[in-house]
Write an enzyme that holds these catalytic residues in place. Sequence first.
Site, PDB file in Angstrom:
ATOM      1  N   GLU A 115       0.844  -1.204   0.000  1.00 28.80           N
ATOM      2  CA  GLU A 115       0.000   0.000   0.000  1.00 28.80           C
ATOM      3  C   GLU A 115       0.872   1.244   0.000  1.00 28.80           C
ATOM      4  O   GLU A 115       2.073   1.165   0.291  1.00 28.80           O
ATOM      5  CB  GLU A 115      -0.909   0.002   1.239  1.00 28.80           C
ATOM      6  N   HIS A 237      -9.989  10.400   4.430  1.00 28.84           N
ATOM      7  CA  HIS A 237      -9.864   9.542   3.249  1.00 28.84           C
ATOM      8  C   HIS A 237     -10.410  10.342   2.077  1.00 28.84           C
ATOM      9  O   HIS A 237     -11.484  10.946   2.189  1.00 28.84           O
ATOM     10  CB  HIS A 237     -10.664   8.246   3.443  1.00 28.84           C
ATOM     11  N   ARG A 283      -2.711  10.330   0.200  1.00 29.10           N
ATOM     12  CA  ARG A 283      -4.087  10.608   0.632  1.00 29.10           C
ATOM     13  C   ARG A 283      -4.351  12.058   1.012  1.00 29.10           C
ATOM     14  O   ARG A 283      -5.344  12.648   0.608  1.00 29.10           O
ATOM     15  CB  ARG A 283      -4.370   9.793   1.898  1.00 29.10           C
ATOM     16  N   HIS A 344     -11.487   9.794   8.563  1.00 30.41           N
ATOM     17  CA  HIS A 344     -11.245   8.354   8.465  1.00 30.41           C
ATOM     18  C   HIS A 344     -10.542   7.792   9.691  1.00 30.41           C
ATOM     19  O   HIS A 344     -10.890   6.728  10.178  1.00 30.41           O
ATOM     20  CB  HIS A 344     -10.387   8.123   7.218  1.00 30.41           C
ATOM     21  N   ARG A 379      -0.956   8.782   9.691  1.00 24.20           N
ATOM     22  CA  ARG A 379      -0.907   7.326   9.889  1.00 24.20           C
ATOM     23  C   ARG A 379      -0.503   6.627   8.598  1.00 24.20           C
ATOM     24  O   ARG A 379      -1.031   6.923   7.526  1.00 24.20           O
ATOM     25  CB  ARG A 379      -2.297   6.836  10.297  1.00 24.20           C
TER      26      ARG A 379
HETATM   27  C1  LIG Z   1     -13.809   1.868   6.431  1.00 29.60           C
HETATM   28  C2  LIG Z   1     -12.522   1.681   7.189  1.00 29.60           C
HETATM   29  C3  LIG Z   1     -11.494   0.936   6.635  1.00 29.60           C
HETATM   30  C4  LIG Z   1     -10.307   0.748   7.357  1.00 29.60           C
HETATM   31  N1  LIG Z   1      -9.317  -0.050   6.823  1.00 29.60           N
HETATM   32  C5  LIG Z   1      -8.211  -0.319   7.577  1.00 29.60           C
HETATM   33  C6  LIG Z   1      -7.236  -1.248   7.118  1.00 29.60           C
HETATM   34  O1  LIG Z   1      -7.376  -1.854   6.060  1.00 29.60           O
HETATM   35  N2  LIG Z   1      -6.144  -1.466   7.907  1.00 29.60           N
HETATM   36  C7  LIG Z   1      -5.959  -0.826   9.109  1.00 29.60           C
HETATM   37  O2  LIG Z   1      -4.950  -1.074   9.792  1.00 29.60           O
HETATM   38  N3  LIG Z   1      -6.879   0.048   9.558  1.00 29.60           N
HETATM   39  C8  LIG Z   1      -7.999   0.293   8.831  1.00 29.60           C
HETATM   40  N4  LIG Z   1      -8.938   1.165   9.314  1.00 29.60           N
HETATM   41  C9  LIG Z   1      -8.769   1.713  10.670  1.00 29.60           C
HETATM   42  C10 LIG Z   1      -9.077   0.609  11.683  1.00 29.60           C
HETATM   43  O3  LIG Z   1     -10.172  -0.162  11.217  1.00 29.60           O
HETATM   44  C11 LIG Z   1      -9.421   1.182  13.052  1.00 29.60           C
HETATM   45  O4  LIG Z   1      -8.440   2.088  13.443  1.00 29.60           O
HETATM   46  C12 LIG Z   1      -9.502   0.077  14.099  1.00 29.60           C
HETATM   47  O5  LIG Z   1     -10.390  -0.926  13.657  1.00 29.60           O
HETATM   48  C13 LIG Z   1      -9.934   0.623  15.440  1.00 29.60           C
HETATM   49  O6  LIG Z   1     -10.174  -0.460  16.295  1.00 29.60           O
HETATM   50  P1  LIG Z   1     -10.624  -0.201  17.784  1.00 29.60           P
HETATM   51  O7  LIG Z   1     -10.770  -1.541  18.408  1.00 29.60           O
HETATM   52  O8  LIG Z   1      -9.742   0.787  18.393  1.00 29.60           O
HETATM   53  O9  LIG Z   1     -12.066   0.495  17.633  1.00 29.60           O
HETATM   54  P2  LIG Z   1     -13.399   0.007  16.937  1.00 29.60           P
HETATM   55  O10 LIG Z   1     -13.211  -1.177  16.077  1.00 29.60           O
HETATM   56  O11 LIG Z   1     -14.015   1.200  16.303  1.00 29.60           O
HETATM   57  O12 LIG Z   1     -14.298  -0.464  18.164  1.00 29.60           O
HETATM   58  C14 LIG Z   1     -14.773   0.460  19.106  1.00 29.60           C
HETATM   59  C15 LIG Z   1     -15.728  -0.258  20.042  1.00 29.60           C
HETATM   60  O13 LIG Z   1     -16.047   0.582  21.132  1.00 29.60           O
HETATM   61  C16 LIG Z   1     -17.443   0.562  21.363  1.00 29.60           C
HETATM   62  N5  LIG Z   1     -17.774   1.810  22.048  1.00 29.60           N
HETATM   63  C17 LIG Z   1     -17.562   3.076  21.639  1.00 29.60           C
HETATM   64  N6  LIG Z   1     -17.976   3.947  22.577  1.00 29.60           N
HETATM   65  C18 LIG Z   1     -18.459   3.214  23.595  1.00 29.60           C
HETATM   66  C19 LIG Z   1     -19.050   3.526  24.848  1.00 29.60           C
HETATM   67  N7  LIG Z   1     -19.242   4.790  25.257  1.00 29.60           N
HETATM   68  N8  LIG Z   1     -19.449   2.519  25.649  1.00 29.60           N
HETATM   69  C20 LIG Z   1     -19.294   1.230  25.267  1.00 29.60           C
HETATM   70  N9  LIG Z   1     -18.740   0.870  24.092  1.00 29.60           N
HETATM   71  C21 LIG Z   1     -18.335   1.859  23.274  1.00 29.60           C
HETATM   72  C22 LIG Z   1     -18.028   0.378  19.977  1.00 29.60           C
HETATM   73  O14 LIG Z   1     -19.353  -0.074  20.056  1.00 29.60           O
HETATM   74  C23 LIG Z   1     -17.045  -0.652  19.426  1.00 29.60           C
HETATM   75  O15 LIG Z   1     -17.382  -1.929  19.926  1.00 29.60           O
HETATM   76  C24 LIG Z   1     -10.134   1.358   8.616  1.00 29.60           C
HETATM   77  C25 LIG Z   1     -11.167   2.112   9.162  1.00 29.60           C
HETATM   78  C26 LIG Z   1     -12.360   2.276   8.472  1.00 29.60           C
HETATM   79  C27 LIG Z   1     -13.465   3.073   9.093  1.00 29.60           C
END
Ligand SMILES: Cc1cc2nc3c(=O)[nH]c(=O)nc-3n(C[C@H](O)[C@H](O)[C@H](O)COP(=O)(O)OP(=O)(O)OC[C@H]3O[C@@H](n4cnc5c(N)ncnc54)[C@H](O)[C@@H]3O)c2cc1C
Length: 533
Positions: A115, A237, A283, A344, A379
Amino acid sequence: MQKDFDVLVIGSGLAGMTAALSLDPAMRVALVSKDHLAEGSSQWAQGGIAAVLDSNDSVESHVRDTLVAGAGLSDEKATRFIVERGRDEIQWLIDQGVEFTADEAAEFGFHLTREGGHSHRRIIHSADATGRAVTQTLSRRVREQANIEILERHVAIDLILGTHPGSGKKFCRGVYTLDTASGRVVSLGARATVLATGGAGKVYLYTTNPDSATGDGIAIAWRAGARVANMEFMQFHPTCLYHPYAKSFLISEALRGEGARLLLPDGTRFMPEHDERAELAPRDIVARAIDYEMKKRGLDHVYLDISFKSPDFIEHHFPAILERCLEFGIDIRRQPIPVVPAAHYTCGGVMTNLAGQTDIDQLYAIGETAYTGLHGANRLASNSLLECLAMGRACAAAVGASAPSQEQARLPVWDESQVTDADEQVIVAHNWEEVRRLMWNYVGIVRTDKRLARARHRLQMLKEEITSFYGSFKVSRDLLELRNLVDVATLIVDCAAARRESRGLHFTQDYPSQILVPAPTVVRQSITSPDAR
Ligand SMILES: Cc1cc2nc3c(=O)[nH]c(=O)nc-3n(C[C@H](O)[C@H](O)[C@H](O)COP(=O)(O)OP(=O)(O)OC[C@H]3O[C@@H](n4cnc5c(N)ncnc54)[C@H](O)[C@@H]3O)c2cc1C
């Protein structure tokens, strides 16, 4: 009502599920999610996970690429710590049962893509739906664990803090959560609380993030007095599908990689005027160019066109995008796709060390909620899922090594004696829309001091309205999220105003060049008592 555990993991995306699964199975763990288990950004990740998995590649090279993307603000120690763990983290996912796209000819047995910004092929993936494959597998594993209690549809509100008698230092005793099914607020107690609530993309009108990305963990930790850093660095994005009924659908940059062109409504190509790499520029440059054209011409969106490729090619390479666009009546084999840049990824967050420990004892933050120093001012693609894994597991190890479990004293009870049911939900809905629109217009891709000051002023008024609403009415998910959105929006504005230069994702017309010795932007408010309602 009070429920006690050893550890609370707030958020069930990749970071939260990784931490919960990596904790000692003897510990009683609550995995709290404000929606259903797999909801969050993690399940939408398309591209994959960056890791050094080939002997032609090296940790040094991955570290270097990350530091270059971070534009002088990534922390080298944190970067090395996370990058070095890449291979082990991927092996852990494979051991959990995740099926990555295989490639028998490859050294590690799996297909690796390359990438933008990576100098080697190092993105392991599961076709074009890596996030779905990973979260489905981990959700299954979490449901099998007897020590993990899953609390879905529970929204964390604020921390319950205690004070160490000797030092006067604050520590975290647990979290107030709203059970949206019953409407009751439950006090959850534990000796360690891990915030894994994801990013804050919803603070902007257009975002690729799901509805849950309202920056709750960042706002919660900040209200309790933890330091938050680098919130000015929001990654946009360049191409999100623009359609009144399509929510947050990302049009992968792989289309531009295959020659897709960005066009104005009259069919004119505009990227060559902005950068010699045209559509293949990084980007942030592409997002800025689209923003410039939209603002200059008063457009709602521009177009991305790949229809000059054969239908076979498009069907084979972009099946998910083709299918999703067809649902909205857009046949990308024949017509250009309306697109808009969208928030994003939140590079800043709650400051932690390399065990996920925040400034507050017994409070940890991991994943997109946290700021470890890995992403700096920008990032590198696919490093975020790697960070969720590495920090989720490091945090679980640190929690395991910390003080043994003890009986929780009674926690303070949520006081609803002075509040009534809200009579004017329209105010909440209106303010939601206003925050997101003002952030898009005044604190978006291109900033100025004047627009930031205007945003700050308006946010202050909104904060007063919301505080009064919060003090008078029973809490709802919408109100709690709005309160967090306004706090996070204010943090973004404050960090942006403090950075008197343009660097990485932060571009301001008032300070277009870079200062010589950059430092992270750190904000902290004096410790209030968020538990007092
Ligand atoms: C469309 C898209 C494509 C992406 N593609 C990539 C990729 O290919 N590679 C890569 O490395 N990164 C990618 N990213 C970024 C990556 O997906 C995220 O940074 C990562 O998944 C974040 O994970 P997380 O566990 O921190 O949060 P999340 O997966 O967002 O999970 C957050 C959790 O917290 C919960 N939550 C939030 N607030 C509260 C609250 N007050 N009380 C209780 N629960 C709560 C939510 O319900 C959820 O369960 C992408 C992001 C997007 C949006």
